[in-house]
Design an enzyme around this catalytic site. Structure first.
Site, mmCIF file in Angstrom:
data_model
loop_
_atom_site.group_PDB
_atom_site.id
_atom_site.type_symbol
_atom_site.label_atom_id
_atom_site.label_comp_id
_atom_site.label_asym_id
_atom_site.label_seq_id
_atom_site.Cartn_x
_atom_site.Cartn_y
_atom_site.Cartn_z
ATOM 1 N N PRO A 2 26.812 -42.304 28.249
ATOM 2 C CA PRO A 2 27.401 -42.863 29.476
ATOM 3 C C PRO A 2 28.554 -41.997 30.007
ATOM 4 C CG PRO A 2 27.312 -44.515 27.720
ATOM 5 C CD PRO A 2 27.074 -43.165 27.099
ATOM 6 N N GLU A 3 28.247 -41.181 30.999
ATOM 7 C CA GLU A 3 29.296 -40.425 31.670
ATOM 8 C C GLU A 3 29.402 -40.969 33.084
ATOM 9 O OE1 GLU A 3 29.516 -36.295 30.641
ATOM 10 O OE2 GLU A 3 28.137 -36.542 28.987
ATOM 11 N N LYS A 51 34.663 -43.588 34.366
ATOM 12 C CA LYS A 51 33.743 -44.231 33.440
ATOM 13 C C LYS A 51 34.036 -45.729 33.291
ATOM 14 C CE LYS A 51 34.162 -40.758 30.301
ATOM 15 N NZ LYS A 51 33.833 -40.075 29.042
ATOM 16 N N ASN A 175 31.063 -35.734 27.163
ATOM 17 C CA ASN A 175 30.785 -34.593 26.298
ATOM 18 C C ASN A 175 29.657 -33.702 26.805
ATOM 19 O OD1 ASN A 175 31.985 -33.500 24.127
ATOM 20 N ND2 ASN A 175 30.615 -34.433 22.623
ATOM 21 N N ARG A 256 35.727 -33.934 19.416
ATOM 22 C CA ARG A 256 34.305 -34.202 19.649
ATOM 23 C C ARG A 256 33.530 -32.903 19.669
ATOM 24 N NH1 ARG A 256 33.432 -38.227 24.428
ATOM 25 N NH2 ARG A 256 31.323 -38.103 23.617
#
Ligand SMILES: [Zn+2]
Length: 279
Positions: A2-3, A51, A175, A256
């Site tokens: 989910p971006e 987001k 990411n 990350r």
């Protein structure tokens, strides 16, 4: 993942399914909101900001405007079903909220940061965000490339890999887009912001990539949405670079994993780029 684009799509679906309808029954399965009852409230609409999801309601009697805030993080999702349809989304224990109208049921799975606030206090939840890559330029917090670049430049010693994930700079990058933006600009993830030659081009690329994926659920940066061809480097550690064949590397940047091609994205600093004759 989910971006910003996924969250925008989710807001679009929720808006289409609920806007204008009256909630017949609500069921919050998080302790902080367990006693909230939204029955009788009318859904004004749903919007995304970076987001974050903002589902807006008007009160049944006094016209009070309230906003239900939610965040999908890595694993959250909203699903919309017709009344009577089987809920196929996720296991029931992940349900955090159920909103029913006459014809529709919206179910929120594994949502984070659920909060109900007066709509005029939304900024307390999203006011810290940088310009929203998918926000209309004429709306509060909407896309403003000059402001995004100004915010990136304010911390010149940070790595660009870290700065791109910070939602206070540009809102909506996660990411996947971080790795793809860095690849497409030929920038190593640990290059500092000060060493990036063309930050406006980075911001512009981020904007174009999210726009290109707005309105579809497959995230692609290569121009192909065919399975296995969607991205250049994200999730491709050990596989050959699509441009040069060098094996893609992976390491943690800002806690990350990120992915890059060591040949297409060499680590260079401004000092190294100055040839001795130029000094
Ligand atoms: Zn390469």
């Amino acid at each position: 993942m989910p971006e910003g684009d996924t969250v925008w799509n989710t807001a679009h679906v929720l808006h289409g399914a609920l806007a204008g309808s009256v909630i017949r029954h609500s069921d919050f399965r998080v302790p902080a909101l367990a006693t909230v009852d939204l029955s009788g409230w009318r859904v004004r609409g749903c919007a995304s900001r970076g987001k974050h999801l903002l589902l807006r309601f008007t009160g049944p009697e006094d016209g009070r405007a309230m906003t239900l805030h939610s965040h999908l993080r890595m694993d959250g999702a909203w699903r919309v079903y017709s009344t009577g349809e089987t809920w196929r989304g996720r296991p029931a224990h992940l349900i955090r909220v159920v909103l029913r109208t006459l014809t529709t049921v919206a179910v929120g799975y594994h949502l984070h940061d659920l909060a109900l606030v007066p709509t005029d206090k939304e900024e307390t939840l999203v006011g810290h965000l940088g310009p929203d890559l998918l926000g209309s330029p004429d709306e509060p917090g909407g896309w403003d490339p000059a402001e995004a670049v100004r915010r990136l430049r304010a911390q010149p010693d940070r790595t660009l890999g870290e700065a791109l994930l910070d939602q206070r700079n540009l809102a909506g990058i996660g990411n996947l887009y971080r790795a793809e933006i860095l690849f497409l600009r030929g920038i190593h993830p640990t290059t500092t912001v000060a060493d990036v030659e063309d930050l406006p081009a980075v911001a512009d690329l981020a904007h174009r990539l999210l726009l290109a994926n707005k309105g579809r659920w497959t995230q692609a940066t290569t121009g192909s949405v065919r399975r296995g061809e969607e991205v250049y480097v994200y999730g491709r550690a050990g596989a050959p670079c699509r441009r040069c064949g060098t094996l893609i590397e992976r390491d943690a940047v800002a806690d990350r994993s990120t992915f890059w091609c060591p040949a297409c994205q060499p680590l260079v600093s401004v000092k190294a780029k100055v040839a001795p004759a130029d000094r």
